[in-house]
Design a protein around this motif. Structure first.
Motif, PDB file in Angstrom:
ATOM      1  N   GLY A 376       0.824  -1.209   0.000  1.00 42.94           N
ATOM      2  CA  GLY A 376       0.000   0.000   0.000  1.00 42.94           C
ATOM      3  C   GLY A 376       0.854   1.252   0.000  1.00 42.94           C
ATOM      4  O   GLY A 376       1.918   1.287   0.634  1.00 42.94           O
ATOM      5  N   ASN A 377       0.407   2.254  -0.714  1.00 44.89           N
ATOM      6  CA  ASN A 377       1.115   3.545  -0.673  1.00 44.89           C
ATOM      7  C   ASN A 377       0.987   4.184   0.698  1.00 44.89           C
ATOM      8  O   ASN A 377       1.946   4.736   1.237  1.00 44.89           O
ATOM      9  N   ASN A 378      -0.205   4.104   1.275  1.00 43.52           N
ATOM     10  CA  ASN A 378      -0.458   4.628   2.611  1.00 43.52           C
ATOM     11  C   ASN A 378      -0.583   3.437   3.552  1.00 43.52           C
ATOM     12  O   ASN A 378      -1.633   2.791   3.627  1.00 43.52           O
ATOM     13  N   CYS A 385      -7.249  -1.957   7.275  1.00 44.94           N
ATOM     14  CA  CYS A 385      -8.004  -2.680   6.248  1.00 44.94           C
ATOM     15  C   CYS A 385      -8.275  -4.123   6.665  1.00 44.94           C
ATOM     16  O   CYS A 385      -7.418  -4.779   7.253  1.00 44.94           O
ATOM     17  N   LYS A 386      -9.459  -4.626   6.330  1.00 48.43           N
ATOM     18  CA  LYS A 386      -9.755  -6.039   6.561  1.00 48.43           C
ATOM     19  C   LYS A 386     -10.264  -6.734   5.302  1.00 48.43           C
ATOM     20  O   LYS A 386     -10.807  -7.837   5.358  1.00 48.43           O
ATOM     21  N   ARG A 387     -10.078  -6.084   4.140  1.00 44.24           N
ATOM     22  CA  ARG A 387     -10.421  -6.747   2.878  1.00 44.24           C
ATOM     23  C   ARG A 387      -9.529  -7.965   2.688  1.00 44.24           C
ATOM     24  O   ARG A 387      -8.306  -7.876   2.847  1.00 44.24           O
ATOM     25  N   PRO A 388     -10.086  -9.120   2.345  1.00 46.66           N
ATOM     26  CA  PRO A 388      -9.240 -10.289   2.102  1.00 46.66           C
ATOM     27  C   PRO A 388      -8.459 -10.213   0.800  1.00 46.66           C
ATOM     28  O   PRO A 388      -7.499 -10.955   0.609  1.00 46.66           O
ATOM     29  N   SER A 389      -8.865  -9.313  -0.105  1.00 45.43           N
ATOM     30  CA  SER A 389      -8.161  -9.162  -1.378  1.00 45.43           C
ATOM     31  C   SER A 389      -7.901  -7.686  -1.648  1.00 45.43           C
ATOM     32  O   SER A 389      -8.781  -6.849  -1.439  1.00 45.43           O
ATOM     33  N   CYS A 390      -6.705  -7.404  -2.136  1.00 47.44           N
ATOM     34  CA  CYS A 390      -6.374  -6.023  -2.510  1.00 47.44           C
ATOM     35  C   CYS A 390      -6.734  -5.727  -3.964  1.00 47.44           C
ATOM     36  O   CYS A 390      -6.604  -4.590  -4.408  1.00 47.44           O
ATOM     37  N   ILE A 391      -7.170  -6.751  -4.703  1.00 47.78           N
ATOM     38  CA  ILE A 391      -7.421  -6.545  -6.137  1.00 47.78           C
ATOM     39  C   ILE A 391      -8.800  -7.033  -6.576  1.00 47.78           C
ATOM     40  O   ILE A 391      -9.104  -7.016  -7.770  1.00 47.78           O
ATOM     41  N   ASN A 392      -9.635  -7.420  -5.632  1.00 45.51           N
ATOM     42  CA  ASN A 392     -10.984  -7.850  -5.979  1.00 45.51           C
ATOM     43  C   ASN A 392     -11.968  -7.286  -4.960  1.00 45.51           C
ATOM     44  O   ASN A 392     -11.676  -7.310  -3.763  1.00 45.51           O
ATOM     45  N   PRO A 393     -13.128  -6.773  -5.391  1.00 47.17           N
ATOM     46  CA  PRO A 393     -13.651  -6.780  -6.768  1.00 47.17           C
ATOM     47  C   PRO A 393     -12.974  -5.775  -7.703  1.00 47.17           C
ATOM     48  O   PRO A 393     -13.084  -5.888  -8.915  1.00 47.17           O
ATOM     49  N   ILE A 395      -9.125  -3.316  -8.085  1.00 48.13           N
ATOM     50  CA  ILE A 395      -7.792  -3.082  -7.530  1.00 48.13           C
ATOM     51  C   ILE A 395      -7.836  -1.861  -6.633  1.00 48.13           C
ATOM     52  O   ILE A 395      -8.328  -0.796  -7.022  1.00 48.13           O
ATOM     53  N   CYS A 396      -7.355  -2.031  -5.413  1.00 50.74           N
ATOM     54  CA  CYS A 396      -7.404  -0.963  -4.413  1.00 50.74           C
ATOM     55  C   CYS A 396      -6.610   0.249  -4.906  1.00 50.74           C
ATOM     56  O   CYS A 396      -5.456   0.103  -5.342  1.00 50.74           O
ATOM     57  N   SER A 437      -3.350   2.669 -13.483  1.00 49.85           N
ATOM     58  CA  SER A 437      -3.293   3.436 -12.242  1.00 49.85           C
ATOM     59  C   SER A 437      -3.128   4.920 -12.556  1.00 49.85           C
ATOM     60  O   SER A 437      -2.925   5.317 -13.709  1.00 49.85           O
ATOM     61  N   LYS A 438      -3.158   5.741 -11.533  1.00 51.29           N
ATOM     62  CA  LYS A 438      -2.959   7.181 -11.713  1.00 51.29           C
ATOM     63  C   LYS A 438      -1.481   7.516 -11.930  1.00 51.29           C
ATOM     64  O   LYS A 438      -1.150   8.625 -12.342  1.00 51.29           O
ATOM     65  N   ASP A 439      -0.628   6.546 -11.657  1.00 51.67           N
ATOM     66  CA  ASP A 439       0.815   6.739 -11.813  1.00 51.67           C
ATOM     67  C   ASP A 439       1.227   6.255 -13.199  1.00 51.67           C
ATOM     68  O   ASP A 439       1.274   5.048 -13.470  1.00 51.67           O
TER      69      ASP A 439
END
Length: 643
Positions: A376-378, A385-393, A395-396, A437-439
């Protein structure tokens, strides 16, 4: 084959009394009983734990695949350890290792010499512990490895078709070390070394133990999560589904809460895990003096799992994909721990010196091929966070998807003298490659990575895992839309044309996953036919402990929404789904046509068998329905229908 090498017998951790004497040892601190053959390599858990304790001055021996019949001589031969017995049942759950989704015996046991099936029992965690408790009732027994880790609370067992208790109950062991166990096992040694009783050691993170309600450390407090009891779950499948959401979320939080579950009048207490290992800690684990070879006792014998990984390098731990059918995040967590570039290069140089190395690394990857260096950037947001996935549904937006560090690893490895080519054998997350991404720098590097992957790191066939074509089923799998696979395949094909390459993309698919109906499989057959795939890498969904998919399959509820979900469960229904993978086999045609008529989809018969290819928008094309002599496919004439 395991052949002669320059290592002495004493370079391995001892497995017999004689080998202990070669080291001048007359007593042992810890004895590990392993369900796998002993391979002294960082990909094999018993070796990692043994080397970790050895590095801290403890005397450790491994008894690989002890004979559990007769007089139990293998359990007696090294005597009584000073601190504890450790059970390392294997790199895979023993039942997954032994049986297919149809509960048939697998062709071989990949972690046994010559693939033999008679080297380990079913549920070695339970079998080994009961024997040790019978022989040495006063010696502590600690459980580790996949089998115990994923059976740490009430879980569904597909092979017995019932809910099972925390594995401490059935085994009689004293404590579970779940997840990747180096730090935890060392802590346990240190606490026992201080003279503490195993019954009092309840303060180590990443452990599970059983106690009476009055003996729960600190009592039940407001921060604890109290799960439905095992007995409640036996009566109420919805309660089991509700439990699992908490279990998965706490496995993937930076600051997890303690879990409590009543069972047999006691409480199973799951302490929160340690933080992810630092780069320095992970480097240390890979720097131990592994011989990287099977023990000399296996001379001239083949250990299939070792043959697969002996020229590969694991560059990170953890996976933030959160696929519903996968156990990686439940065991390793979703946060990525990376080895340093220097540490990776040291291991590669060791492989280059192996006498049978021909210049080709079979894999330079990890649980997922392209998550190295991502976080994570931050980080403060990640801590909450408690999401089990960082890319579903989706991408964070906080996830840094920059592939730059991974490309640096690839370039540095390929520059090592003796390396002709490094292949990427781990699964590639193409949704990360296609993400905008924004980058702009990250976007540019993702394109560079994609081209380098396809042109330099594919051994003729790139394996990816779309898993299904139905977006409804994919949502339950926590996999991206099939549209992204089509996008990636277009890029793959274009780069191959531009570079004059003739490579294949090999997709993995699953049948009978929760939420999947026969109609979904029929449409999968049509869509993959349109893409000229004759599927090879396919599997019938196998419920394994501690996955969302398994809990959904067993309970009939989505643990997160508690909405009912259909699953194919009978052999007839599962076979009816699986056969659609093989629409191109003449012997399957009659059954497929019959099934399509039964489910009211006769229209798909025309698309599968009239010899006309349909495009994604169902428009006709003159291209043959058969891929003919395309690489890896049987010739066209083998599929001619009998008149």
């Amino acid at each position: 084959m395991v052949e002669n090498n320059n290592y002495k017998l004493s370079d391995f951790l001892p497995t017999t009394k004689k080998e202990c004497e070669l080291r001048g040892w007359d007593t042992l601190d810890v004895i590990l009983f392993s369900g796998d053959a002993y391979v002294d390599h960082p990909s094999f858990g018993a070796a990692v734990i043994g080397r970790t304790l050895e590095a801290s001055g403890y005397r450790v021996a491994i008894v690989p695949q002890p004979d559990w019949h007769g007089d139990f001589r293998d359990f007696k031969k090294l005597g009584r350890p000073r601190l504890f017995f450790g059970i390392a049942p294997g790199c895979m759950d023993s039942m997954v290792n032994k049986y297919t989704a149809n509960r048939r015996l697998r062709s071989e046991d990949a972690y046994s010499p010559d693939g033999r099936h008679d080297c380990r029992p079913e549920y070695p965690t339970i079998v080994y512990t009961r024997i040790l408790k019978q022989l040495y009732p006063d010696v502590p027994v600690a459980l580790g490895g996949i089998e115990a880790s994923l059976r740490r609370l009430t879980h569904y067992d597909y092979w017995q078709d019932k809910l099972m208790k925390c594995i401490l109950c059935d085994s009689g062991a004293d404590i579970i070390i779940y997840g990747m166990g180096e730090k935890v096992t060392l802590c346990l040694c240190q606490e026992l070394d201080k003279g503490r009783s195993i019954d009092s050691i309840h303060d180590i993170p990443q452990t599970v133990f059983l106690v009476d309600k009055n003996d729960i450390p600190g009592g039940i407090n407001e921060n604890d999560i109290i799960l439905h009891s095992h007995e409640t779950c036996l009566r109420n499948k919805r309660a089991q589904a509700e439990n699992f959401r908490h279990i998965e979320e706490e496995s993937n939080k930076m600051h997890a809460q303690r879990l409590l579950q009543e069972v047999d009048g006691k409480y199973a207490v799951v302490n929160p895990p340690f933080p992810p290992m630092t780069t320095e800690e992970l480097d240390a684990s890979f720097d131990y003096p592994y011989t990287r070879l099977p023990h000399p006792k296996y001379k001239n014998k083949r250990i299939p799992a070792y043959e697969m990984i002996k020229h590969s390098v694991n560059i990170h731990r953890g996976c933030f994909g959160g696929c519903a059918f996968c156990t990686i995040s439940a065991h390793q967590g979703k946060f990525i721990s990376c080895r340093s570039k220097e540490n990776i290069l040291r291991e590669v140089r060791k492989i280059v010196k192996m006498p049978d190395f021909k210049g080709y690394l079979s894999d330079l990857g990890g649980p997922s091929a392209n998550m190295y260096g991502m976080h994570g950037n931050n980080l403060k947001a990640c801590e909450r966070c408690k999401r089990p996935s960082c890319i579903n549904p989706e991408i964070c937006p906080n996830l840094n998807t920059d592939h730059s560090k991974l490309l640096e690893i690839y370039h540095a490895v390929d520059a090592i003298p003796g390396i002709k080519k490094s292949f990427i054998g781990s699964g590639v997350r193409y949704d990360l490659l296609l993400h905008k991404s924004k980058d702009e720098h990250s976007n540019h590097v993702a394109q560079q990575y994609t081209r380098e992957l396809i042109t330099k790191h594919v051994s003729g066939r790139l394996k990816v895992a779309p898993e299904h074509t139905s977006n409804r089923v994919l949502a339950l799998m926590r996999k991206p839309s099939f549209r992204l696979f089509n996008e990636f395949k277009s890029i793959f094909d274009r780069i191959n044309r531009e570079e004059g390459l003739n490579q294949q993309i090999i997709p993995y698919f699953i049948s009978s996953h929760p939420g999947c109906h026969a109609e979904d499989m029929a449409e999968l057959a049509v869509i993959t036919k349109q893409l000229d795939f004759h599927l090879e890498q396919v599997q019938d969904f196998t419920p394994t402990p501690m996955t969302v998919s398994t809990e959904t399959w067993y309970t009939g509820y989505d643990p997160y929404t508690l909405e009912p979900v259909y699953s194919a469960k009978t052999p007839r229904d599962k076979l009816a789904q699986r056969m659609f993978f093989f629409w191109y086999k003449p012997e399957e045609r009659t059954n497929i046509e019959r099934e399509l008529k039964r489910i009211g989809r006769s229209d798909l018969i025309h698309k599968l068998y009239n010899g006309v290819r349909y495009s994604a928008d169902n428009s006709r094309s003159s291209k043959s329905a058969y891929p003919g002599k395309k690489a890896g496919y049987p010739k066209k004439k083998e599929y001619k229908r009998k008149k």
